[in-house]
Write a protein that holds these residues in place. Structure first.
Motif, short mmCIF file in Angstrom:
data_model
loop_
_atom_site.label_atom_id
_atom_site.label_comp_id
_atom_site.label_asym_id
_atom_site.label_seq_id
_atom_site.Cartn_x
_atom_site.Cartn_y
_atom_site.Cartn_z
N THR A 21 14.23 -7.02 3.14
CA THR A 21 13.78 -6.63 1.80
C THR A 21 12.29 -6.33 1.81
N ALA A 22 11.52 -7.17 2.49
CA ALA A 22 10.07 -6.96 2.58
C ALA A 22 9.77 -5.66 3.32
N LEU A 23 10.53 -5.37 4.37
CA LEU A 23 10.33 -4.13 5.12
C LEU A 23 10.66 -2.90 4.28
N ARG A 24 11.65 -3.00 3.42
CA ARG A 24 11.98 -1.87 2.53
C ARG A 24 10.80 -1.58 1.60
N GLY A 25 10.21 -2.62 1.03
CA GLY A 25 9.05 -2.44 0.17
C GLY A 25 7.87 -1.87 0.92
N ALA A 27 8.02 -0.04 3.63
CA ALA A 27 8.33 1.35 3.97
C ALA A 27 8.10 2.27 2.77
N ALA A 28 8.48 1.84 1.58
CA ALA A 28 8.26 2.64 0.38
C ALA A 28 6.76 2.84 0.15
N PHE A 29 5.99 1.77 0.32
CA PHE A 29 4.54 1.85 0.19
C PHE A 29 3.96 2.84 1.19
N ALA A 30 4.43 2.78 2.43
CA ALA A 30 3.93 3.67 3.48
C ALA A 30 4.29 5.12 3.18
N GLY A 95 0.45 -5.51 10.63
CA GLY A 95 0.77 -6.77 11.31
C GLY A 95 1.98 -7.46 10.71
N LEU A 96 2.02 -7.52 9.37
CA LEU A 96 3.17 -8.12 8.70
C LEU A 96 4.44 -7.32 9.00
N GLY A 97 4.32 -6.00 9.02
CA GLY A 97 5.47 -5.17 9.34
C GLY A 97 6.03 -5.46 10.72
#
Length: 145
Positions: A21-25, A27-30, A95-97
């Motif tokens: 879920t965090a990665l989806r957010g 990715a949307a930000f990116a 880094g978080l990604g």
């Protein structure tokens, strides 16, 4: 006396952290960031800063589009010159990604030690304080220099 059915309210507490879920957010930000930076690089059209228009001072995000355009060219020095706060934030997000991707693929979960772990509100308060300090520094340093 009537018997009332009591329906428990849905919990407002966040559930356990989900890296996917965090990665989806993230990715949307990116995607949005690369899109805005790409449009600005190709057309010269950027997003005007309402804070700067009203006050004449720089907000903590002023220069973020220039950071993105510089990163698209691979120019880290220009990105740093445009806005070190935004660039440092992007480094943290990358880094978080990486950490979240490793966890999503079955690797170990990396968490901050309990003594320094922040809840969602604490993270935003910390980011806000850092942004405020950066804004003061950049506007006062610019006025002095």
């Amino acid at each position: 006396m009537a018997i009332m059915n009591v329906v428990p309210l849905k919990s407002t507490a966040a559930g356990p952290f989900q890296p996917v879920t965090a990665l989806r957010g993230l990715a949307a930000f990116a995607i949005v960031g690369v899109g805005i930076s790409g449009v600005a690089a190709v057309t010269g059209w950027g997003l005007p800063c309402p804070w700067r228009a009203l006050t004449g001072t720089l907000c903590p995000l002023c220069g973020a589009t220039h950071v993105g355009m510089a990163l698209l060219r691979g120019d880290l020095a220009a990105a740093w010159a445009a806005n070190p706060f935004v660039l440092a934030g992007l480094v943290v997000l990358v880094g978080l990604g990486v950490i979240w991707t490793i966890e999503a693929l079955g690797g170990p979960a990396v968490r901050a030690p309990r003594g320094v772990r922040l809840d969602g509100r604490g993270v935003w308060v910390t980011i806000g304080l850092l942004a405020f300090a950066f804004t003061l520094w950049r506007n006062l340093a610019g006025a002095a220099g």
